[in-house]
Scaffold this active site. Structure first.
Site, PDB file in Angstrom:
ATOM      1  N   ARG A 101      25.896  30.050  64.823  1.00 16.25           N
ATOM      2  CA  ARG A 101      25.495  29.156  66.258  1.00 16.25           C
ATOM      3  C   ARG A 101      26.687  28.960  66.862  1.00 16.25           C
ATOM      4  O   ARG A 101      27.423  28.019  66.530  1.00 16.25           O
ATOM      5  CB  ARG A 101      24.351  28.170  66.117  1.00 16.25           C
ATOM      6  N   HIS A 128      19.366  33.923  72.267  1.00 18.73           N
ATOM      7  CA  HIS A 128      18.758  33.527  71.054  1.00 18.73           C
ATOM      8  C   HIS A 128      17.961  34.567  70.607  1.00 18.73           C
ATOM      9  O   HIS A 128      16.650  34.324  70.789  1.00 18.73           O
ATOM     10  CB  HIS A 128      18.127  32.352  71.557  1.00 18.73           C
ATOM     11  N   GLN A 131      15.080  33.797  67.960  1.00 16.28           N
ATOM     12  CA  GLN A 131      13.940  33.050  68.675  1.00 16.28           C
ATOM     13  C   GLN A 131      12.903  34.136  69.166  1.00 16.28           C
ATOM     14  O   GLN A 131      11.763  34.003  69.074  1.00 16.28           O
ATOM     15  CB  GLN A 131      14.210  31.989  69.786  1.00 16.28           C
ATOM     16  N   ASP A 221      11.115  26.097  78.260  1.00 15.43           N
ATOM     17  CA  ASP A 221      12.444  25.726  77.371  1.00 15.43           C
ATOM     18  C   ASP A 221      12.866  24.447  78.384  1.00 15.43           C
ATOM     19  O   ASP A 221      12.580  24.346  79.332  1.00 15.43           O
ATOM     20  CB  ASP A 221      13.395  26.780  77.388  1.00 15.43           C
ATOM     21  N   CYS A 261      10.274  27.068  72.854  1.00 12.39           N
ATOM     22  CA  CYS A 261      11.232  27.352  71.626  1.00 12.39           C
ATOM     23  C   CYS A 261      11.744  26.084  70.721  1.00 12.39           C
ATOM     24  O   CYS A 261      12.010  26.147  69.789  1.00 12.39           O
ATOM     25  CB  CYS A 261      12.607  28.120  72.188  1.00 12.39           C
ATOM     26  N   ARG A 289       9.764  31.308  62.850  1.00 16.24           N
ATOM     27  CA  ARG A 289      11.001  31.714  62.631  1.00 16.24           C
ATOM     28  C   ARG A 289      11.159  31.885  61.278  1.00 16.24           C
ATOM     29  O   ARG A 289      12.014  32.797  61.193  1.00 16.24           O
ATOM     30  CB  ARG A 289      11.935  30.261  63.143  1.00 16.24           C
TER      31      ARG A 289
HETATM   32  N1   CP Z   1      14.587  26.802  68.539  1.00 16.27           N
HETATM   33  C1   CP Z   1      15.474  26.558  67.882  1.00 16.27           C
HETATM   34  O1   CP Z   1      16.397  27.150  67.757  1.00 16.27           O
HETATM   35  O2   CP Z   1      15.672  25.093  67.548  1.00 16.27           O
HETATM   36  P1   CP Z   1      16.922  24.580  66.859  1.00 16.27           P
HETATM   37  O3   CP Z   1      17.834  24.568  67.972  1.00 16.27           O
HETATM   38  O4   CP Z   1      16.281  23.223  66.287  1.00 16.27           O
HETATM   39  O5   CP Z   1      17.216  25.402  65.901  1.00 16.27           O
HETATM   40  N1  NVA Z   2      17.864  26.719  75.775  1.00 17.32           N
HETATM   41  C1  NVA Z   2      18.071  25.730  74.669  1.00 17.32           C
HETATM   42  C2  NVA Z   2      17.439  26.199  73.388  1.00 17.32           C
HETATM   43  C3  NVA Z   2      17.242  25.581  72.142  1.00 17.32           C
HETATM   44  C4  NVA Z   2      16.739  26.152  70.775  1.00 17.32           C
HETATM   45  C5  NVA Z   2      19.737  25.290  74.445  1.00 17.32           C
HETATM   46  O1  NVA Z   2      20.535  26.072  74.430  1.00 17.32           O
HETATM   47  O2  NVA Z   2      19.958  24.230  74.073  1.00 17.32           O
END
Ligand code: CP
Ligand code: NVA
Length: 310
Positions: A101, A128, A131, A221, A261, A289
């Site tokens: 990440r 992502h 997701q 989101d 998400c 997930r």
């Molecule tokens: N939706 C998602 O990726 O959640 P987190 O940021 O908690 O991993």
């Molecule tokens: N768009 C959001 C998704 C979190 C899972 C972010 O990048 O913070």
């Protein structure tokens, strides 16, 4: 060796196969079966941003399938203590799969260049994909009319939307994205997706009411993603008309479900009465997930090389 940077890396058949393995393992888990498909495998998880679902679902799935995982936060100093080209070949020579990440998408692309094991994008500023795999598993499960389903996405054309659009175009699922001007995708990207789909499956508009018309799923989101906190006040103003609320849900199909998400900000992108109502599918979506990524990891570690029998 295969990686998942974006879902452009996978064919539609491969996506179907990943979801099929995930669904199979989901049914097995329901009856208490946890096949040791990852026995002896080590997953590394290199995270530069906070996470609940991604981190815990990857750790849990690895444990459930007999493998082990190693969480690596920013203290390992990738890109700061030593450069990616030194750090990644060494780290990935200890591991069987690495989930990253990252703040910058290009860092995951670079890590893939130097990696000795499959790399999975666990969220970047661009994409992502994990997701989107869970989103599709959820849509396939909950749709009352999968052939004719439609998803409406209201909000920012960000990382989550990007991967949702790619997977919808690959699987031929109608998606209508409503984002304010300045927060939309380039027209070329939408055109490319529709060309690959062979027909118009992805639409983009600045009219949320138009997007939700006839939608079976209404997805949103946060308006301010991780790393964009300085823009929060401006975004609250610019996205105000894109909130998922009772009025918007009324314009969708009467059986429409909410997707998100998560994490969510109640009464910003979605009102509390909607996310806390029976129309909300966010818990099922988040649970998926675990199952969708199980399919992904098993396929990457075994199925991408030979048939997987689970
Ligand atoms: N939706 C998602 O990726 O959640 P987190 O940021 O908690 O991993
Ligand atoms: N768009 C959001 C998704 C979190 C899972 C972010 O990048 O913070």
């Amino acid at each position: 060796m295969r990686h998942l940077l974006t879902l452009f890396d996978f064919s539609s058949d491969e996506i179907h196969r990943v979801l099929e393995i995930g669904n199979d393992l989901k049914s097995k888990l329901r009856t208490g079966e946890r096949p040791s498909l990852l026995q002896g495998y080590i997953m590394g998880m290199l995270f530069e941003k906070p996470s609940l679902r991604t981190r815990v679902s990857f750790e849990a799935l690895t444990g459930q399938l007999g493998g082990s995982s190693l969480f690596l936060g920013e203290d390992v100093g990738w890109g700061t203590r030593e450069p990616i080209q030194d750090f990644v070949p060494i780290l990935t020579s200890y591991l069987d799969v690495l989930v990253i990440r990252a703040k910058r998408h290009k860092d995951v692309r670079e890590a893939i260049k130097y990696s000795r094991c499959p790399v999975i994008n666990g969220l970047t500023d661009v994409a992502h994909p994990c997701q989107a795999l869970a989103d599709m598993m959820t849509v396939q499960e909950l749709s009352l009319d999968l052939e004719n389903t439609k998803i409406a996405f209201l909000g920012d054309s960000n990382n989550v939307t990007y991967s949702l659009a790619v997977i919808c175009s690959k699987l031929g699922i109608q998606l209508s994205i409503a984002s304010p001007a300045g927060y939309q995708f380039e027209d070329d990207f939408i055109q490319q997706l529709n060309q690959e789909a062979g027909r118009t499956v992805i639409e983009q508009t600045d009219d949320p009411r138009m997007a939700v018309e006839d939608a079976e799923f209404v997805y949103t989101d946060v308006w301010t993603s991780m790393g964009q906190e300085a823009e929060n006040a401006q975004r609250l103003k610019e996205f105000a008309d894109f909130q998922v609320n009772a009025m918007i849900m009324k314009k969708a199909r009467k059986e429409a479900r909410l997707l998100h998400c998560l994490p969510a900000r109640r009464n910003e992108e979605v009102t509390a009465d909607i996310i806390d109502s029976p129309a909300s599918a966010v818990v099922e979506q988040a649970e998926n997930r675990l199952h969708a990524q199980k399919g992904l990891v098993v396929w990457l570690l075994t199925g991408a090389r030979k048939p997987v029998h689970v």
